[in-house]
Design an enzyme around this catalytic site. Structure first.
Site, PDB file in Angstrom:
ATOM      1  N   HIS A  75     -13.874  -3.405   2.467  1.00 20.28           N
ATOM      2  CA  HIS A  75     -13.543  -4.219   3.708  1.00 20.28           C
ATOM      3  C   HIS A  75     -14.573  -4.058   4.690  1.00 20.28           C
ATOM      4  O   HIS A  75     -14.934  -2.949   5.065  1.00 20.28           O
ATOM      5  CB  HIS A  75     -12.102  -4.172   4.039  1.00 20.28           C
ATOM      6  N   ARG A  90       2.458  -4.295   1.254  1.00 20.73           N
ATOM      7  CA  ARG A  90       3.412  -4.091   2.683  1.00 20.73           C
ATOM      8  C   ARG A  90       2.049  -4.074   3.687  1.00 20.73           C
ATOM      9  O   ARG A  90       2.242  -4.288   4.908  1.00 20.73           O
ATOM     10  CB  ARG A  90       4.354  -3.161   2.777  1.00 20.73           C
ATOM     11  N   HIS A 104     -11.565  -1.291  -0.582  1.00 22.04           N
ATOM     12  CA  HIS A 104     -10.505  -2.099  -0.176  1.00 22.04           C
ATOM     13  C   HIS A 104      -9.673  -2.832  -1.224  1.00 22.04           C
ATOM     14  O   HIS A 104      -8.390  -3.025  -1.323  1.00 22.04           O
ATOM     15  CB  HIS A 104     -10.989  -3.283   0.842  1.00 22.04           C
ATOM     16  N   GLY A 143       5.219  -4.186  -5.842  1.00 18.12           N
ATOM     17  CA  GLY A 143       4.703  -5.049  -4.892  1.00 18.12           C
ATOM     18  C   GLY A 143       4.643  -6.353  -5.145  1.00 18.12           C
ATOM     19  O   GLY A 143       5.741  -6.795  -5.953  1.00 18.12           O
ATOM     20  N   VAL A 144       3.895  -7.348  -4.340  1.00 20.96           N
ATOM     21  CA  VAL A 144       4.035  -8.757  -4.772  1.00 20.96           C
ATOM     22  C   VAL A 144       4.138  -9.121  -6.134  1.00 20.96           C
ATOM     23  O   VAL A 144       4.992  -9.807  -6.539  1.00 20.96           O
ATOM     24  CB  VAL A 144       2.993  -9.499  -3.996  1.00 20.96           C
ATOM     25  N   ALA A 145       3.103  -8.318  -7.158  1.00 20.55           N
ATOM     26  CA  ALA A 145       3.167  -9.078  -8.235  1.00 20.55           C
ATOM     27  C   ALA A 145       4.410  -8.389  -9.213  1.00 20.55           C
ATOM     28  O   ALA A 145       5.032  -9.334 -10.105  1.00 20.55           O
ATOM     29  CB  ALA A 145       1.908  -8.544  -9.092  1.00 20.55           C
ATOM     30  N   ARG A 147     -17.087 -10.987   2.379  1.00 26.20           N
ATOM     31  CA  ARG A 147     -16.955  -9.748   2.860  1.00 26.20           C
ATOM     32  C   ARG A 147     -18.150  -8.826   2.187  1.00 26.20           C
ATOM     33  O   ARG A 147     -18.607  -7.920   2.923  1.00 26.20           O
ATOM     34  CB  ARG A 147     -15.534  -9.171   2.029  1.00 26.20           C
ATOM     35  N   SER A 184      -5.722 -12.605  -3.043  1.00 30.13           N
ATOM     36  CA  SER A 184      -4.851 -11.529  -3.995  1.00 30.13           C
ATOM     37  C   SER A 184      -3.264 -11.710  -3.943  1.00 30.13           C
ATOM     38  O   SER A 184      -2.770 -11.615  -4.820  1.00 30.13           O
ATOM     39  CB  SER A 184      -5.349 -10.092  -3.673  1.00 30.13           C
ATOM     40  N   LEU A 185      -2.665 -11.786  -2.562  1.00 29.75           N
ATOM     41  CA  LEU A 185      -1.309 -12.164  -2.618  1.00 29.75           C
ATOM     42  C   LEU A 185      -0.958 -13.281  -3.339  1.00 29.75           C
ATOM     43  O   LEU A 185      -0.089 -13.447  -4.215  1.00 29.75           O
ATOM     44  CB  LEU A 185      -0.888 -12.149  -1.213  1.00 29.75           C
ATOM     45  N   ASP A 223      -3.495   4.110 -11.866  1.00 33.55           N
ATOM     46  CA  ASP A 223      -2.729   4.713 -12.785  1.00 33.55           C
ATOM     47  C   ASP A 223      -2.702   3.702 -14.008  1.00 33.55           C
ATOM     48  O   ASP A 223      -2.652   3.897 -15.093  1.00 33.55           O
ATOM     49  CB  ASP A 223      -1.328   5.204 -12.481  1.00 33.55           C
ATOM     50  N   ARG A 248     -13.951 -10.824  -4.374  1.00 30.89           N
ATOM     51  CA  ARG A 248     -12.723 -11.424  -4.090  1.00 30.89           C
ATOM     52  C   ARG A 248     -12.700 -12.202  -2.825  1.00 30.89           C
ATOM     53  O   ARG A 248     -13.235 -11.696  -1.778  1.00 30.89           O
ATOM     54  CB  ARG A 248     -11.439 -10.548  -4.009  1.00 30.89           C
ATOM     55  N   GLU A 251     -10.767 -17.060   7.251  1.00 36.32           N
ATOM     56  CA  GLU A 251     -11.369 -15.592   6.883  1.00 36.32           C
ATOM     57  C   GLU A 251     -12.589 -16.077   6.489  1.00 36.32           C
ATOM     58  O   GLU A 251     -13.258 -17.257   5.944  1.00 36.32           O
ATOM     59  CB  GLU A 251     -10.069 -15.125   6.183  1.00 36.32           C
TER      60      GLU A 251
HETATM   61  C1  LIG Z   1      -4.731  -3.032   4.374  1.00 30.79           C
HETATM   62  C2  LIG Z   1      -4.679  -4.219   3.387  1.00 30.79           C
HETATM   63  C3  LIG Z   1      -4.751  -5.413   3.972  1.00 30.79           C
HETATM   64  C4  LIG Z   1      -4.666  -6.499   2.803  1.00 30.79           C
HETATM   65  N1  LIG Z   1      -4.723  -8.020   3.295  1.00 30.79           N
HETATM   66  C5  LIG Z   1      -4.460  -8.573   2.364  1.00 30.79           C
HETATM   67  C6  LIG Z   1      -4.386 -10.039   2.886  1.00 30.79           C
HETATM   68  O1  LIG Z   1      -4.249 -10.257   4.164  1.00 30.79           O
HETATM   69  N2  LIG Z   1      -4.181 -11.074   1.760  1.00 30.79           N
HETATM   70  C7  LIG Z   1      -4.184 -10.724   0.569  1.00 30.79           C
HETATM   71  O2  LIG Z   1      -4.120 -11.721  -0.295  1.00 30.79           O
HETATM   72  N3  LIG Z   1      -4.380  -9.497   0.322  1.00 30.79           N
HETATM   73  C8  LIG Z   1      -4.523  -8.579   1.012  1.00 30.79           C
HETATM   74  N4  LIG Z   1      -4.734  -7.154   0.558  1.00 30.79           N
HETATM   75  C9  LIG Z   1      -4.892  -6.903  -0.829  1.00 30.79           C
HETATM   76  C10 LIG Z   1      -3.447  -7.196  -1.295  1.00 30.79           C
HETATM   77  O3  LIG Z   1      -2.479  -6.600  -0.448  1.00 30.79           O
HETATM   78  C11 LIG Z   1      -3.155  -6.477  -2.751  1.00 30.79           C
HETATM   79  O4  LIG Z   1      -4.243  -6.879  -3.788  1.00 30.79           O
HETATM   80  C12 LIG Z   1      -1.717  -6.757  -3.172  1.00 30.79           C
HETATM   81  O5  LIG Z   1      -0.662  -6.497  -2.260  1.00 30.79           O
HETATM   82  C13 LIG Z   1      -1.552  -5.884  -4.382  1.00 30.79           C
HETATM   83  O6  LIG Z   1      -0.284  -6.404  -4.836  1.00 30.79           O
HETATM   84  P1  LIG Z   1       0.229  -5.541  -6.365  1.00 30.79           P
HETATM   85  O7  LIG Z   1       1.516  -6.228  -6.452  1.00 30.79           O
HETATM   86  O8  LIG Z   1      -0.606  -5.810  -7.450  1.00 30.79           O
HETATM   87  O9  LIG Z   1       0.353  -3.999  -6.063  1.00 30.79           O
HETATM   88  P2  LIG Z   1       0.775  -3.101  -4.804  1.00 30.79           P
HETATM   89  O10 LIG Z   1       1.535  -3.901  -3.684  1.00 30.79           O
HETATM   90  O11 LIG Z   1      -0.206  -2.246  -4.513  1.00 30.79           O
HETATM   91  O12 LIG Z   1       1.973  -2.499  -5.390  1.00 30.79           O
HETATM   92  C14 LIG Z   1       1.836  -1.559  -6.554  1.00 30.79           C
HETATM   93  C15 LIG Z   1       3.002  -0.660  -7.145  1.00 30.79           C
HETATM   94  O13 LIG Z   1       2.764  -0.067  -8.222  1.00 30.79           O
HETATM   95  C16 LIG Z   1       3.491   1.218  -8.019  1.00 30.79           C
HETATM   96  N5  LIG Z   1       2.782   2.186  -8.936  1.00 30.79           N
HETATM   97  C17 LIG Z   1       1.431   2.474  -9.105  1.00 30.79           C
HETATM   98  N6  LIG Z   1       1.170   3.447  -9.960  1.00 30.79           N
HETATM   99  C18 LIG Z   1       2.383   3.678 -10.704  1.00 30.79           C
HETATM  100  C19 LIG Z   1       2.906   4.390 -11.847  1.00 30.79           C
HETATM  101  N7  LIG Z   1       2.107   5.413 -12.351  1.00 30.79           N
HETATM  102  N8  LIG Z   1       4.102   4.342 -12.075  1.00 30.79           N
HETATM  103  C20 LIG Z   1       5.293   3.528 -11.435  1.00 30.79           C
HETATM  104  N9  LIG Z   1       4.637   2.708 -10.278  1.00 30.79           N
HETATM  105  C21 LIG Z   1       3.494   2.922  -9.889  1.00 30.79           C
HETATM  106  C22 LIG Z   1       3.305   1.543  -6.560  1.00 30.79           C
HETATM  107  O14 LIG Z   1       4.356   2.314  -6.271  1.00 30.79           O
HETATM  108  C23 LIG Z   1       3.693   0.113  -6.084  1.00 30.79           C
HETATM  109  O15 LIG Z   1       4.762  -0.060  -6.178  1.00 30.79           O
HETATM  110  C24 LIG Z   1      -4.661  -6.101   1.501  1.00 30.79           C
HETATM  111  C25 LIG Z   1      -4.721  -4.799   1.107  1.00 30.79           C
HETATM  112  C26 LIG Z   1      -4.821  -3.852   2.002  1.00 30.79           C
HETATM  113  C27 LIG Z   1      -4.694  -2.371   1.543  1.00 30.79           C
END
Ligand SMILES: Cc1cc2nc3c(=O)[nH]c(=O)nc-3n(C[C@H](O)[C@H](O)[C@H](O)COP(=O)(O)OP(=O)(O)OC[C@H]3O[C@@H](n4cnc5c(N)ncnc54)[C@H](O)[C@@H]3O)c2cc1C
Length: 552
Positions: free
Chosen positions: A253, A61, A363, A30-32, A301, A403-404, A232, A398, A137
């Protein structure tokens, strides 16, 4: 552009043994995770990204509303004198007394530069009359949320990062699920064990592992999160000796699209719809937020979700399970919110003509693995960034669209910390990592976990309900080896449920996302502090003494 995805199918059936193939294994795309991988590559590190799903499957996404950031003039003037300090102040207000001021200052302050680098990597945000378009927001005192594709911000961020990873030749191992950390005799992390798509175990050795595994919305029956969000990474971190904190603060949410009996991921109706003027109505057509908070429908929220929950409970018979969001006054709704519009139409509601049925759903995990803003955990070689981490930015709740931003900022900083630790020679030699034995851990049935957590540990908790949920978990959990994807995910959900119930039961007050009906007041004298959790020697998540752990 080269395809970054390693062909997982071709590896099925092989027993992976990658010795020192990478300086850094990033778990999550994901983004991080991708931001960290790109920065690590820029710093000259060999990096491997591992994801348990397809490369673009994650919470990122699905993000709709946008990225909260104060523009720097180059991309449009800040709204009405908006400042980074005002953004930080809104973050702290939303966090209800538990934000770490240093973390807030660092992450919010680094936001404009991080967004500029994301745009440099190809992400395109919607343009407004001067510079980028901005929306507002809940909890924000200014129009500072930039967005892409109307309400498809996360899809654009993910697209750009996946493309950039491809351009930089960063390998991505799809459909491989990380299970446990390899640790040296001294306790440092030196790689991870994985299960391939067929469940065949493998070992990835590296001196540094970054958790970017996202949140755990799947702990509840109704959530905005996709199937991957099973926590996980938190379970892996606990088993590796790291601390987690603020786990009781799960943000609900206020508005996912309501469909009767919905389970699993529910389509989100972004807060930006209220930012553009939509209002919440109950079944009788009365405004839900009038008189509840000065910001009314744009209150933080936790406030809006709790108000909706109260109003649903007050419905005749106390059984109403949704309210309505009236967006009929928003001109150009379909163009501004194409994702929401399509989801509503698919569910049989025309948002241009009738109020949208909505309900709160799990959420965002405000808590997570305890890290600094550089992603370092307390365990050598283990780093965390994004939703899996708890930097102190979010506190008890939050602020929308932070979070992005956190993933962008901390993802980069974590890669820089890995590079610095490698250069300083403080990380373990990968060959010293010991493969963990096939431990058996408690695993409860996922439906049972989701049912009790939704009933007793969602919005509105009390001591009796939390105890009842704990008893159900204890009775239904059986010890299982982590031999399948399902067992790993269910074990993580079980462990997180136990941890959350313990923290929520101990916190006898209401604060942010944690609402106790039997302790409705905020108690700053006793509870203006985070609760830390670690694993006991017998493998149970237990509340840790902050003084003994050296952190308050
Ligand atoms: C519907 C929705 C709308 C949102 N809207 C916003 C918004 O407008 N603005 C904002 O800032 N935030 C928003 N958020 C929150 C934000 O999207 C998330 O907090 C952020 O994208 C999390 O990014 P991340 O990289 O931490 O994790 P994620 O993007 O969730 O990625 C997690 C990754 O880890 C992998 N993974 C998980 N477990 C394992 C494992 N055991 N082994 C290997 N891979 C694993 C997954 O496959 C995935 O690739 C929203 C969230 C949702 C659900």
């Amino acid at each position: 552009m080269s395809d970054p995805v390693i062909d997982a199918e071709a590896k099925t059936g092989q027993n992976l043994q990658w010795e020192a193939a990478a300086d850094l294994v990033v778990l999550g795309s994901g983004v991080a995770g991708l931001t960290a991988a790109l920065r690590a590559r820029e710093l000259g590190l060999r990096v491997l990204v591992v994801t348990k799903a397809a490369v673009a499957d994650g919470n990122t996404r699905w993000a709709q509303g946008g990225v909260a950031v104060v523009l720097d003039g180059e991309h449009g003037e800040p709204d009405q004198g908006d400042t980074v300090a005002a953004h930080a102040a809104d973050t702290v207000t939303a966090g209800a007394g538990l934000c770490d001021d240093d973390a807030v200052g660092t992450i919010i302050g680094a936001g404009p530069a991080a967004v500029a680098r994301l745009r440099g990597r190809g992400a395109e945000f919607d343009a407004g009359s001067s510079g980028l378009a901005r929306t507002r927001e809940g909890g924000h005192s200014a129009f500072r949320v930039i967005h892409a594709g109307g309400d498809a911000t996360g899809a654009e961020v993910e697209r750009a990062l996946v493309a950039a990873a491809g351009e930089h030749g960063i390998p991505v191992l799809e459909r491989h699920l990380a299970v446990d950390a390899l640790r040296t005799a001294a306790g440092a992390v030196a790689g991870v064990t994985v299960l391939d798509p067929a469940g065949v175990p493998g070992v990835l050795r590296a001196p540094a592992v970054l958790l970017a595994t996202g949140g755990f919305g799947q702990l509840y029956q109704a959530t905005s999160n996709p199937e991957i969000a099973t926590g996980d990474g938190l379970a892996l971190a606990l088993r590796a000796g790291a601390l987690i904190a603020d786990i009781e603060f799960v943000q609900f949410h206020p508005t996912v699209l309501y469909t009767p009996g919905a389970r699993g991921r529910c389509p989100l109706v972004t807060e930006a719809v209220r930012g553009e003027g939509a209002v919440l109505l109950d079944g009788a057509g009365e405004r839900v937020m009038t008189g509840v908070h000065p910001l009314a429908d744009l209150a933080p929220r936790d406030v809006v979700s709790a108000a909706i929950t109260r109003r649903m409970a007050q419905a005749p018979g106390g059984v109403d399970d949704h309210v309505f969001l009236d967006a009929t006054g928003i001109s150009g709704f379909a163009r501004r919110f194409p994702t929401v519009h399509a989801a509503c139409l698919a569910a049989g509601t025309d948002p241009l003509r009738e109020p949208i049925p909505v309900t709160p759903a799990a959420h965002f995990a405000c808590g997570g693995v305890v890290t600094g803003t550089d992603g370092r955990t307390g365990v050598t070689g283990l780093y965390a960034a994004g939703e899996v981490a708890r930097t102190g930015l979010h506190g008890a709740n939050r602020l929308a669209s932070n979070s992005l931003l956190e993933g962008l900022v901390v993802g980069e900083r974590a890669a820089e910390a890995v590079a610095a630790d490698l250069a300083a020679g403080v990380l373990a030699k990968p060959r010293h990592g010991l493969t963990p034995g096939a431990a058996c851990v408690p695993v409860a049935d996922r439906d049972a976990v989701q049912r009790v957590m939704s009933r007793y540990a969602a919005i509105g908790r009390d001591a009796d309900g939390l105890a009842a949920a704990g008893s159900v978990l204890d009775l239904s959990a059986v010890d299982c080896p982590l031999w399948t994807h399902e067992a790993v995910e269910d074990a993580a959900l079980t462990m997180l449920a136990q941890a959350l119930l313990a923290a929520a039961a101990r916190r006898t007050e209401s604060r942010g996302c944690h609402v106790r009906t039997d302790a409705p007041e905020r108690d700053d004298a006793t509870w203006r502090r985070s609760q830390l959790i670690r694993l006991s020697p017998s493998g149970q998540p237990v509340l840790a003494d902050p003084v003994l752990e050296g952190a308050a």
